[in-house]
Design a protein around this motif. Structure first.
Motif, PDB file in Angstrom:
ATOM      1  N   GLU A   1      45.776  -4.610 -19.129  1.00  0.00           N
ATOM      2  CA  GLU A   1      46.187  -4.283 -17.756  1.00  0.00           C
ATOM      3  C   GLU A   1      45.971  -2.796 -17.480  1.00  0.00           C
ATOM      4  O   GLU A   1      45.486  -2.409 -16.427  1.00  0.00           O
ATOM      5  N   ALA A   2      46.366  -1.992 -18.461  1.00  0.00           N
ATOM      6  CA  ALA A   2      46.220  -0.543 -18.296  1.00  0.00           C
ATOM      7  C   ALA A   2      44.739  -0.162 -18.251  1.00  0.00           C
ATOM      8  O   ALA A   2      44.327   0.688 -17.462  1.00  0.00           O
TER       9      ALA A   2
ATOM     10  N   PHE B   1      42.255  -2.000 -17.194  1.00  0.00           N
ATOM     11  CA  PHE B   1      41.700  -2.369 -15.887  1.00  0.00           C
ATOM     12  C   PHE B   1      42.169  -1.393 -14.804  1.00  0.00           C
ATOM     13  O   PHE B   1      41.402  -1.030 -13.907  1.00  0.00           O
ATOM     14  N   TYR B   2      43.393  -0.981 -14.904  1.00  0.00           N
ATOM     15  CA  TYR B   2      43.937  -0.034 -13.913  1.00  0.00           C
ATOM     16  C   TYR B   2      43.099   1.248 -13.906  1.00  0.00           C
ATOM     17  O   TYR B   2      42.714   1.741 -12.848  1.00  0.00           O
ATOM     18  N   LEU B   3      42.809   1.769 -15.086  1.00  0.00           N
ATOM     19  CA  LEU B   3      42.005   2.993 -15.177  1.00  0.00           C
ATOM     20  C   LEU B   3      40.589   2.749 -14.655  1.00  0.00           C
ATOM     21  O   LEU B   3      40.047   3.545 -13.893  1.00  0.00           O
ATOM     22  N   GLN B   4      40.014   1.623 -15.047  1.00  0.00           N
ATOM     23  CA  GLN B   4      38.652   1.305 -14.597  1.00  0.00           C
ATOM     24  C   GLN B   4      38.583   1.153 -13.082  1.00  0.00           C
ATOM     25  O   GLN B   4      37.618   1.561 -12.454  1.00  0.00           O
ATOM     26  N   SER B   5      39.651   0.564 -12.534  1.00  0.00           N
ATOM     27  CA  SER B   5      39.652   0.323 -11.089  1.00  0.00           C
ATOM     28  C   SER B   5      39.700   1.623 -10.304  1.00  0.00           C
ATOM     29  O   SER B   5      39.549   1.631  -9.092  1.00  0.00           O
TER      30      SER B   5
END
Lengths: 252, 453
Positions: free
Chosen positions: B389-390, B392-396
């Motif tokens: 989740e973390a 993906f958050y950074l990638q987003s």
């Protein structure tokens, strides 16, 4: 700007989205409403590039590009922003480091030099005002120990910094008290322009009192079953989703 | 014909080389060696069935093709050219131990300051201050506790000695650099002894490095005594090449109200086994033990710790973390032993690990043995992956996946590094760990601290 064509998405063999069609033009605000479990968040995730599900059919064309071919980071760099329903806490990664890395990574993509530290801090100060963030928020780890309201403000703060072309706000109103709702909505409104577009995903109509949409779509059982203007949201507020469910279920 | 076991070989080697090894030793050291070899003969190398060595089978390594030096070799090398281990802004007294022998081409073997501080060669200290050394040497790390301590006690000839007398605070840290440089596979057994008397303070940084490609096997012992209200900060940075094997044995005895901070940072090394045993021998003593290891390829790192809470009101905090890549393996086996008299003990232990691949393995085993009833103890261990989740958050937010992973790993390791007291050292270690995670240290077979280049 964005064309979603007959998009079908499965999570572990269960079809969650059953053929979504949506067209978004610059300057527009679209609201996607619907009861719980209708597939709203899955649609947001599919746009941002999460990969816990399978896209079995359909296309997403964004600015002439096949969005499904792009990694999540490239989607962001192409101007897509997802405001998370549940922003993730990342202990040990400071907000400053996070935002600076994000901004410079975007700049690199556009062949721009990294932003000098002084300019970056100035930009942070400026954008913090958009969502009335007090200064110490930025010295903490990403979302760690933030209240529900702070987390949502932080999402809009990031949006202000990254200046997306297409913002997707997933249940940004959930868990907000009336003051936070006003601040967050003000932030979104300030960032609206004729060049960018916003998709607001929400269960309730109240957010739409603050951010007035051009179009309202109702998502139910994986399909957009009704589209209209802002008056549709009012109707839903008064009568709930039951009448739509009955209409749709009768047809099926 | 009966085949010789590895144990037999070492006992034989000792018999053959006894005179060379103990040349110039006072009687108490000679006796210590005899007791140690007898103890080792009896115990032998640990076998797999022993719980504490279940995942780390060392006998075959000790049985490998190795050479031994019983006298310091005359190796010409320029410290500055070959090796720069200065930590920026960390003004320290650097002591070099080369292949197990105190290396002092120019300076004295033993430095004795006006304020009573003594540091330098252990061999020289035994010679000049036998009374002082006898009180502690072999008394903290006892041969019966551990076969590798017994083996080292029989064979070790030199290492670093540090003595800080009552009430004296060392103004500069001591930095001990263990260097390995040879044209043959080599086994080395050095020994360090640190004595801090009442109200004394000292900071010691130990760096383990290999300077040539050969296979090195190290079996080292460090004994430390912290007197009443003394304060010892001991940090070990392990960065040997991946064709080496290192067994460290660190035994610390803490007197009343003393404080000890111990850290083990493992960046590289083929097989690493760290035995740490901290014994609270006075009331109100406090220990913070940190550990961080980063492994990839076929590396194997095993941290075995024992904290003995013998007396009331002592506190221990243990914080160990590991990041494992490729097919590397890690072990954490941490025992907290609260004896019946140790009321009001506070003992906490955490071990968190991240596996970056499906093929990396981590064995974690916290063990609490509590025989007192008025205590606060807790332990927790986790083995997991990076938070998707973390990630993906950074990638987003436009951060590439690789960089996002590194940010999360940095955050994970910073948790340990942030607890290192000296900020200059903390920054340096953080930088090294960052480089290690980025794979920038992998080709570096000598010094990770080659920072002036």
């Amino acid at each position: 700007m964005l064309e979603i064509k007959d998009l079908k998405v499965n999570i572990e063999d269960k079809e969650i989205l059953k053929g979504i069609n949506l067209s978004v033009k610059p300057g527009e605000v679209h609201a996607i409403m619907g009861p719980n479990g209708s597939g709203k968040s899955t649609l947001a995730s599919a746009l941002a590039g999460r990969d816990y599900f399978d896209i079995t059919h359909g296309k997403i064309i964004y600015e002439g590009k096949d969005l499904l071919e792009l990694s999540p980071e490239d989607r962001a760099r192409e101007g897509i922003f997802l405001g998370f329903q549940y922003p993730v806490e990342i202990p040990g990664v400071s907000m400053v480091n996070f935002l600076r890395t994000a901004i410079n990574s975007m700049r690199k993509y556009r062949n721009q030099d990294p932003l000098p530290a002084g300019d970056f801090l100035k930009l942070m100060r400026e954008k913090k005002q958009v969502v009335e963030i007090d200064s110490d928020l930025t010295n903490r780890s990403v979302n760690e120990g933030f209240s529900g309201g702070e987390k949502k403000k932080n999402e809009i703060f990031q949006m202000a910094l990254l200046e997306p072309k297409l913002a997707i706000l997933d249940e940004t109103d959930s868990g907000l008290d009336i003051d936070a709702l006003r601040i967050v909505s003000n932030g979104v409104n300030k960032l609206r322009s004729p060049e960018n577009a916003t998709i607001i995903i929400t269960h309730y109509q109240r957010l739409l009192d603050y951010i007035v949409p051009d179009f309202v779509h109702v998502l139910y059982k994986g399909r957009i079953v009704k589209s209209g203007d802002k008056s549709l949201a009012k109707e839903l507020e008064e009568h709930g989703y039951e009448w739509i469910k009955q209409e749709v279920d009768a047809e099926m | 014909m009966e085949t010789l076991t590895a144990t037999d070989k070492y006992v034989d080697l000792f018999e053959q080389k006894r005179n060379e090894i103990s040349n110039g030793d006072p009687q108490f050291v000679k006796e210590m060696r005899e007791e140690a070899i007898a103890s080792f003969r009896q115990s032998g190398f640990p076998i797999r069935k022993e719980e504490r060595y279940k995942y780390t089978h060392l006998e075959p390594v000790f049985d490998g093709e190795l050479t031994f030096d019983f006298n310091p070799r005359d190796i010409q090398f320029d410290d500055n050219e070959l090796f720069r281990c200065d930590v920026p802004m960390l003004n320290s007294n650097v002591l070099t131990v080369l292949n197990g022998f105190f290396h002092h081409p120019e300076e004295a073997a033993l430095t004795e300051l006006d304020n009573g501080i003594i540091y330098g060669s252990l061999k020289e200290a035994i010679h000049r201050h036998p009374g002082l050394v006898e009180k502690y040497l072999g008394k903290i790390a006892q041969t019966a506790d551990e076969p590798f301590v017994a083996l080292n006690t029989a064979f070790s000839q030199d290492g670093v000695f540090l003595y800080v007398p009552k009430g004296v605070q060392m103004d500069k840290p001591i930095q001990i650099i263990h260097l390995l440089l040879s044209d043959k596979n080599l086994m080395v057994q050095h020994r360090n002894l640190f004595i801090l008397e009442k109200n004394a303070t000292a900071q010691v940084i130990v760096c383990d490095h290999t300077l040539s490609q050969h296979m090195f096997l190290t079996n080292s012992v460090t004994e430390a005594y912290t007197g009443e209200n003394a304060d010892l900060d001991l940090l070990r940075l392990q960065n040997e090449h991946n064709n080496s094997c290192q067994v460290t044995n660190t035994w610390i005895s803490q007197d009343r109200d003393s404080r000890c901070q111990h850290g083990t940072i493992t960046l590289h090394g083929g097989i690493v086994r760290n035995n740490l045993r901290i014994s609270m021998e006075g009331e109100g003593a406090e220990t913070n033990a940190l550990g961080l290891f980063l492994t990839d390829k076929m590396q194997h790192v095993d941290n075995y710790t024992v904290i003995e809470h013998n007396l009331p009101r002592c506190t221990s905090n243990q914080y160990y973390k590991g990041v494992l890549d490729d097919i590397s393996t890690g072990v954490f086996n941490g025992k907290i032993h609260v004896h019946p008299d140790a009321q009001k003990t506070e003992a906490f232990q955490t071990n968190n690990n991240i596996l970056l691949t499906d093929t990396a393995r981590m064995h974690t085993k916290p063990r609490l043995e509590i025989y007192a009833d008025d205590v606060k103890c807790s332990h927790g261990a986790t083995v997991g992956q990076l938070d998707e989740e973390a990630l993906f958050y950074l990638q987003s937010r436009g951060i590439p996946k690789d960089e996002s992973r590194l940010m999360l790993m940095d955050a994970f390791t910073w948790d340990v590094i942030s607890k290192i007291k000296q900020s200059a050292l903390q920054d340096r270690i953080n930088d090294l760990v960052g480089k290690r995670l980025r794979g920038e240290l992998s080709r570096c077979n000598n010094c990770a601290m080659h920072c002036n280049e």
